[in-house]
Design a protein around this motif. Sequence first.
Motif, short mmCIF file in Angstrom:
data_model
loop_
_atom_site.label_atom_id
_atom_site.label_comp_id
_atom_site.label_asym_id
_atom_site.label_seq_id
_atom_site.Cartn_x
_atom_site.Cartn_y
_atom_site.Cartn_z
N UNK A 58 2.62 9.73 3.80
CA UNK A 58 2.57 10.64 5.04
C UNK A 58 1.95 10.03 5.63
N UNK A 59 2.85 8.89 7.26
CA UNK A 59 1.76 8.86 8.64
C UNK A 59 1.60 9.30 9.81
N UNK A 60 0.60 9.24 10.23
CA UNK A 60 0.22 9.53 11.49
C UNK A 60 1.46 9.31 12.57
N UNK A 61 1.65 7.21 12.71
CA UNK A 61 2.83 7.08 12.98
C UNK A 61 3.81 5.88 12.17
N UNK A 62 4.36 5.59 13.00
CA UNK A 62 5.24 3.89 12.35
C UNK A 62 4.78 3.23 12.03
N UNK A 63 3.67 2.80 13.47
CA UNK A 63 3.05 1.19 12.77
C UNK A 63 2.08 1.77 12.35
N UNK A 64 1.93 2.67 11.38
CA UNK A 64 0.28 2.45 10.08
C UNK A 64 1.35 2.30 8.70
N UNK A 65 2.46 1.64 9.17
CA UNK A 65 3.25 0.96 7.39
C UNK A 65 2.87 -0.10 6.84
N UNK A 66 1.60 -0.61 8.32
CA UNK A 66 1.75 -2.10 8.12
C UNK A 66 0.40 -2.16 7.13
N UNK A 67 -0.73 -1.00 7.18
CA UNK A 67 -1.84 -0.92 6.75
C UNK A 67 -1.13 -0.83 5.03
N UNK A 68 -0.76 -0.32 5.26
CA UNK A 68 -0.48 0.35 3.82
C UNK A 68 0.86 -0.81 3.07
N UNK A 69 1.14 -1.54 3.62
CA UNK A 69 1.74 -2.74 2.57
C UNK A 69 0.63 -3.75 2.64
N UNK A 70 -0.70 -3.56 3.43
CA UNK A 70 -1.71 -4.60 3.31
C UNK A 70 -2.27 -4.27 2.05
N UNK A 71 -2.56 -2.99 2.43
CA UNK A 71 -3.03 -1.97 0.88
C UNK A 71 -3.03 -2.56 -0.78
N UNK A 76 -3.16 -5.04 -5.66
CA UNK A 76 -2.43 -5.63 -6.87
C UNK A 76 -2.83 -7.62 -6.38
N UNK A 77 -3.36 -7.87 -5.95
CA UNK A 77 -3.67 -8.89 -5.46
C UNK A 77 -2.20 -9.86 -5.21
N UNK A 78 -1.69 -9.54 -4.71
CA UNK A 78 -0.19 -10.21 -4.72
C UNK A 78 -0.52 -10.89 -3.33
N UNK A 79 0.66 -11.97 -2.39
CA UNK A 79 0.01 -11.74 -1.22
C UNK A 79 1.74 -11.13 -0.54
N UNK A 80 1.33 -10.56 1.33
CA UNK A 80 2.18 -9.60 1.53
C UNK A 80 3.89 -10.34 1.27
N UNK A 81 3.54 -11.46 2.12
CA UNK A 81 4.29 -12.49 1.49
C UNK A 81 6.11 -12.45 0.35
N UNK A 82 4.75 -11.51 -0.44
CA UNK A 82 5.72 -11.80 -2.00
C UNK A 82 5.78 -10.52 -1.65
N UNK A 83 5.86 -9.50 -1.27
CA UNK A 83 5.79 -8.18 -1.55
C UNK A 83 6.97 -7.39 -0.13
N UNK A 84 6.53 -8.65 0.54
CA UNK A 84 7.60 -8.08 1.87
C UNK A 84 9.40 -9.01 1.31
N UNK A 85 8.83 -10.53 0.34
CA UNK A 85 10.95 -10.57 0.49
C UNK A 85 11.03 -10.03 -0.78
N UNK A 86 10.45 -9.14 -1.87
CA UNK A 86 11.76 -8.59 -2.31
C UNK A 86 10.92 -6.67 -2.27
N UNK A 87 10.78 -6.54 -1.00
CA UNK A 87 10.13 -4.61 -1.27
C UNK A 87 11.12 -3.82 -0.05
N UNK A 88 11.22 -2.88 -0.69
CA UNK A 88 12.31 -1.93 0.71
C UNK A 88 11.51 -1.39 1.01
#
Length: 425
Positions: A58-71, A76-88
């Motif tokens: 549950x996020x305060x705003x849709x813009x807080x999504x990026x902070x979750x991806x970064x966390x 897990x020590x996996x790059x954001x690019x790798x997560x973005x490439x295989x996530x939904x």
Amino acid sequence: MTLLALGINHRTAAVDVREKIAFSPVELNDALIDMTAIPGVRGSVVLSTCNRTELYCALETAGDEQAVVEWFSRYHGVSIEEIRACSYCHTGPEAARHLMRVACGLDSMVLGEPQILGQLKDAYQKAQYQKTVKGELDRLFQHTFSVAKQVRTDTGIGENPVSVAFAAVNLASRIFDDFSRSRALLIGAGETIELVARHLREAGIQGIIVANRTQERAQTLADEVGGAAIGLEEIPSALTCADIVISSTASPLPILGKGMVEAALKTRRFRPMFMVDIAVPRDIETQVGELDDVFLYTVDDLHDVIEENRRQRQAAADQAELIITAGIDAWQHERRIRGGGQVIRQYRQQAERLRRDAEAQALAQLAQGQSAEEVIRRLTHQLNNRLLHGTTRRLREASGAERLDLLQAAEELLLDPSEAEQDPS
């Protein structure tokens, strides 16, 4: 408040990627607390299985999504690019729809499999224990469980139950056509291995050995299926008589290595061994598959067996999708009502403050000996002005800005049609 569903599954990432960003049982509690501490995150639930890792927030705003991806990346020590490439990533109603489809087994490798609902309930209970699920997120999960129950009751999605466990046994039957002459070694004692053991017993397997870190738990399952229980340290000797090996544990490191299996094959005089590694992270080293006389499969190799099941259940799945759509509509309707209720409460509180102020002023005037009739007349006049002042000012501003939408809404909300019919003008 915005709802977020972020994750990867068997469709978007291979097992070697999924195992890198899976949460072990011991990590979950800390992960829930850590994620909920992210600015903008008001609640969280983590679902981590062999086929998917998903974060529901549950996020305060849709813009807080990026902070979750970064966390997620840092944890897990996996790059954001790798997560973005295989996530939904789904937000709002689509996040709710995704959660309901997962709960009903419509997003599973085995269409309609029931185990995922239990896993989702476990994830919810862990979040409840850590007090990271509340408010909108809590209500969404409760509503989701209700929809999943309706799907199980009103459709044939759960008939002729087929699971990853069944698929593993079905695949083994293609190599060993007579189970009555085969022995199986099952590593782990969780729900999936329990299902494997039952399917093997029903298929007429000659013998079952259950190996587990906690031997008492292995013994409980072994007693149920007429097998034997051992500790993990006894696996090397058990491998020598195992024609079928199926493993599903939560171990962060492989349990079976190439050397151990190679030694067992020599003792077996190279009789073939069929192995299925259902675990994520994997329990069996990939190099084991390089050995002659070993048929090693991972959870990703069960697609063919599972696809047949998918065709059989598609009609029930279509019906389930309709129930989910109705469930989304009902959830959104309830959410809008709750939103309106908050506005109503605030409006009533505002009116009550004005009433109390007017009452206090009138009582003070009466105490001074002023005429009751005059005080009442002045009280009603002042209260009327105070209640209407802010609204009429904003209506004038809306009119000046040509906000016809606000004016039409105000007419519908503020004017009583029956009063207008009685207006002598």
